[in-house]
Structures are given as structure tokens and as C-alpha cells.
Scaffold this motif. Structure first.
Motif, PDB file in Angstrom:
ATOM      1  N   GLY A  45       0.796  -1.182   0.041  1.00  0.00           N
ATOM      2  CA  GLY A  45      -0.075   0.137  -0.009  1.00  0.00           C
ATOM      3  C   GLY A  45       0.927   1.248   0.072  1.00  0.00           C
ATOM      4  N   LEU A  46       2.106   1.290   0.558  1.00  0.00           N
ATOM      5  CA  LEU A  46       2.796   2.425   0.756  1.00  0.00           C
ATOM      6  C   LEU A  46       3.474   2.601  -0.549  1.00  0.00           C
ATOM      7  N   LEU A  47       3.832   1.501  -1.218  1.00  0.00           N
ATOM      8  CA  LEU A  47       4.393   1.625  -2.665  1.00  0.00           C
ATOM      9  C   LEU A  47       3.299   2.282  -3.610  1.00  0.00           C
ATOM     10  N   PHE A  48       2.093   1.876  -3.598  1.00  0.00           N
ATOM     11  CA  PHE A  48       1.192   2.511  -4.284  1.00  0.00           C
ATOM     12  C   PHE A  48       0.822   3.555  -4.227  1.00  0.00           C
ATOM     13  N   ILE A  49       0.765   4.211  -2.942  1.00  0.00           N
ATOM     14  CA  ILE A  49       0.693   5.673  -2.657  1.00  0.00           C
ATOM     15  C   ILE A  49       2.049   6.263  -3.076  1.00  0.00           C
ATOM     16  N   GLY A  50       3.257   5.850  -2.666  1.00  0.00           N
ATOM     17  CA  GLY A  50       4.252   6.571  -2.978  1.00  0.00           C
ATOM     18  C   GLY A  50       4.771   6.819  -4.540  1.00  0.00           C
ATOM     19  N   VAL A  51       4.320   5.750  -5.139  1.00  0.00           N
ATOM     20  CA  VAL A  51       4.863   5.830  -6.716  1.00  0.00           C
ATOM     21  C   VAL A  51       3.886   6.879  -7.602  1.00  0.00           C
ATOM     22  N   GLN A  52       2.611   7.412  -6.795  1.00  0.00           N
ATOM     23  CA  GLN A  52       1.881   8.335  -7.377  1.00  0.00           C
ATOM     24  C   GLN A  52       2.519   9.815  -7.212  1.00  0.00           C
ATOM     25  N   ILE A  53       3.149   9.978  -6.259  1.00  0.00           N
ATOM     26  CA  ILE A  53       3.901  11.237  -5.600  1.00  0.00           C
ATOM     27  C   ILE A  53       4.619  12.058  -6.736  1.00  0.00           C
ATOM     28  N   ASN A  54       4.108  13.073  -7.216  1.00  0.00           N
ATOM     29  CA  ASN A  54       5.194  13.856  -8.291  1.00  0.00           C
ATOM     30  C   ASN A  54       5.297  12.930  -9.424  1.00  0.00           C
ATOM     31  N   TRP A  94     -14.103  -0.917   8.794  1.00  0.00           N
ATOM     32  CA  TRP A  94     -13.892   0.421   7.927  1.00  0.00           C
ATOM     33  C   TRP A  94     -12.949   0.246   6.827  1.00  0.00           C
ATOM     34  N   ALA A  95     -11.624  -0.360   6.996  1.00  0.00           N
ATOM     35  CA  ALA A  95     -10.854  -0.611   5.983  1.00  0.00           C
ATOM     36  C   ALA A  95     -11.624  -1.622   4.853  1.00  0.00           C
ATOM     37  N   CYS A  96     -12.330  -2.536   5.401  1.00  0.00           N
ATOM     38  CA  CYS A  96     -12.914  -3.570   4.481  1.00  0.00           C
ATOM     39  C   CYS A  96     -13.945  -2.559   3.769  1.00  0.00           C
ATOM     40  N   VAL A  97     -14.635  -1.645   4.119  1.00  0.00           N
ATOM     41  CA  VAL A  97     -15.494  -0.713   3.434  1.00  0.00           C
ATOM     42  C   VAL A  97     -14.588   0.332   2.455  1.00  0.00           C
ATOM     43  N   LEU A  98     -13.572   0.530   3.105  1.00  0.00           N
ATOM     44  CA  LEU A  98     -12.704   1.583   2.116  1.00  0.00           C
ATOM     45  C   LEU A  98     -12.106   0.820   0.882  1.00  0.00           C
ATOM     46  N   LEU A  99     -11.847  -0.428   0.846  1.00  0.00           N
ATOM     47  CA  LEU A  99     -11.411  -1.142  -0.108  1.00  0.00           C
ATOM     48  C   LEU A  99     -12.364  -1.507  -0.961  1.00  0.00           C
ATOM     49  N   ALA A 100     -13.434  -1.712  -0.680  1.00  0.00           N
ATOM     50  CA  ALA A 100     -14.693  -1.759  -1.408  1.00  0.00           C
ATOM     51  C   ALA A 100     -15.209  -0.661  -2.233  1.00  0.00           C
ATOM     52  N   VAL A 101     -14.929   0.464  -1.689  1.00  0.00           N
ATOM     53  CA  VAL A 101     -15.430   1.499  -2.225  1.00  0.00           C
ATOM     54  C   VAL A 101     -14.276   2.236  -3.091  1.00  0.00           C
ATOM     55  N   ALA A 102     -12.945   1.983  -2.712  1.00  0.00           N
ATOM     56  CA  ALA A 102     -11.860   2.809  -3.303  1.00  0.00           C
ATOM     57  C   ALA A 102     -11.527   2.020  -4.533  1.00  0.00           C
ATOM     58  N   THR A 103     -11.728   0.912  -4.876  1.00  0.00           N
ATOM     59  CA  THR A 103     -11.181   0.229  -6.165  1.00  0.00           C
ATOM     60  C   THR A 103     -12.274   0.563  -7.347  1.00  0.00           C
ATOM     61  N   LEU A 159      -4.584  10.357  -7.978  1.00  0.00           N
ATOM     62  CA  LEU A 159      -4.970  10.532  -6.649  1.00  0.00           C
ATOM     63  C   LEU A 159      -6.183   9.464  -6.239  1.00  0.00           C
ATOM     64  N   PHE A 160      -6.752   8.924  -7.295  1.00  0.00           N
ATOM     65  CA  PHE A 160      -7.654   7.948  -7.136  1.00  0.00           C
ATOM     66  C   PHE A 160      -7.051   6.551  -6.714  1.00  0.00           C
ATOM     67  N   ALA A 161      -5.727   6.375  -6.667  1.00  0.00           N
ATOM     68  CA  ALA A 161      -5.052   5.205  -6.170  1.00  0.00           C
ATOM     69  C   ALA A 161      -4.805   5.123  -4.601  1.00  0.00           C
TER      70      ALA A 161
END
Length: 226
Positions: A20-29, A162-171, A187-189
């Protein structure tokens, strides 16, 4: 050192966190994709991070599913299989972008431009063969897998709900990208990355709590004999 189901499950939780950290980090700039960028060292590094994300995310969701396989039921199995297929397909696509695209950029710049266009949700000017279809399949598996697996995890009520809901909604939220052209689609990632981090930590903490609450003198059973 014996390998136990507990240690493997905790490792899966950490894998999800790092993924998850990699997925967010790779989006920065993240620079705009271009012919010059795909031949750069930065592109190779970022693509390597994306490949690492797919591998770690797959390990993470595998641990999540196996830790609650009975509670998850049929829905959990279906959700896991779809999500796993999504990450495996994404792995293949990201490896191709890392290894193949830079090698052919000078020989076939038109093809690479079309590859970039499709990767960014656009349309190819030329013929990419099955790549366009495969890219669409990856997107469908990613969104459907996150939705169904997130719902299954929520119903199992083992990890942070709440994290389960976040996964179900985020993707599935990726479907809304065309509706907000003024927002950087990368930002959607972020919500998906946060969901993986939270679920991974929840899985790791759950296993740690079980170990801490185990009777004194009890011993974890090695995974090899279960």
C-alpha cells in the motif's frame, strides 16, 4: 527457526502494508508519461515499485483470505480469486511496461505512444492487438476484485471493518475518473493504498494479539505440518 501459520500471516500483513505504501508513493510527483520519460532511470524505478506493489498486494490478500477462510465463505473465495487474478494481470502489464516498452521506444515510437495512451485510459491511434482488451480486463478485475473481496472481508468481521469498506469503495471509484478530468487521476490510487495499509496492519495486529493471548507454554504449529 520454525515457520508457523502465525508468522506467515503476519508477514502477509506486513506485505500488504508495504504494498500500500508503494502504491501511494509511486503516485507522488509522477511525471507525465512520454517517450523521453519511459527511457529514464526514474521510469524504471517507478515501474519497479509498481511491480513490487502487485506482488506484495497479492501476498497480502492471500494472507487475509487464508486467515479467515471459513468466515469468508463462498463470497470470500470468489472475491479472492478475482482480486488475485487482477493483481497477477496487473503484474504482467507492469512488467511489460518495465522491460519491453523502453526497449522498443526508438524502433516503434508510435506503438509506445499508443501503449501510453491506453495505459492512461485513452484510445490508441494504431493497432495494439490484444493489449487494449487485456488492459480493460485488468481494470475490470481490479475494480471487481476489490469490491467483492472488501465486502467478503466486511462480512467475515475479523479485520478492521472500516478498512474493508474503504477497499470495497476505493477500487470501483476508478470508474469516476472520467467525471473529474480536473483532478489528477493518480489521486484515485491513494484510497486503495490506504485500504491495503490498514487491512495489512489489522491482520498483523490480529495475529500478534492471538500470540499474546495464547496460554503460557503453548506453541504455534509449524505450517508444514498443518
Amino acid at each position: 527457526m520454525s515457520i508457523t501459520t502465525t508468522s506467515l500471516t503476519r508477514a502477509a500483513g506486513l506485505s500488504a502494508v508495504v504494498g500500500g505504501l508503494l502504491f501511494i508513493g509511486v503516485q507522488i510527483n509522477h511525471p507525465a508519461l512520454s517517450l523521453d520519460f519511459v527511457t529514464s532511470t526514474e521510469f524504471a524505478i517507478r515501474q519497479g515499485m509498481k511491480v513490487g506493489f502487485t506482488v506484495l498486494a497479492l501476498a497480502g490478500i492471500t494472507g487475509m483470505y487464508l486467515s479467515q477462510v471459513r468466515r469468508a465463505g463462498v463470497l470470500g473465495l470468489v472475491g479472492y480469486l478475482i482480486a488475485a487474478a487482477g493483481f497477477l494481470s496487473m503484474f504482467a502489464l507492469e512488467v511489460a511496461a518495465l522491460v519491453v516498452v523502453p526497449a522498443i521506444v526508438h524502433a516503434a515510437p508510435g506503438y509506445v505512444n499508443d501503449f501510453i495512451a491506453v495505459a492512461m485510459g485513452g484510445h490508441a491511434a494504431g493497432d495494439l492487438g490484444l493489449l487494449t482488451t487485456f488492459n480493460s480486463v485488468v481494470g475490470v478485475l481490479y475494480m471487481a476484485g476489490g469490491l467483492v473481496f472488501g465486502i467478503a472481508l466486511f462480512r467475515a468481521n475479523v479485520l478492521a471493518r472500516w478498512a474493508c469498506v474503504l477497499l470495497a469503495v476505493a477500487t470501483p471509484l476508478s470508474l469516476a475518473i472520467p467525471l473529474f478530468p480536473f483532478i489528477n487521476q493518480r489521486l484515485f490510487a491513494v484510497p486503495t493504498g490506504l485500504a491495503l495499509i490498514s487491512l495489512g496492519y489489522s491482520l498483523w495486529r490480529e495475529q500478534r494479539t492471538q500470540v499474546a493471548s495464547a496460554p503460557v507454554g503453548s506453541q504455534a504449529v509449524p505450517a508444514s505440518v498443518r
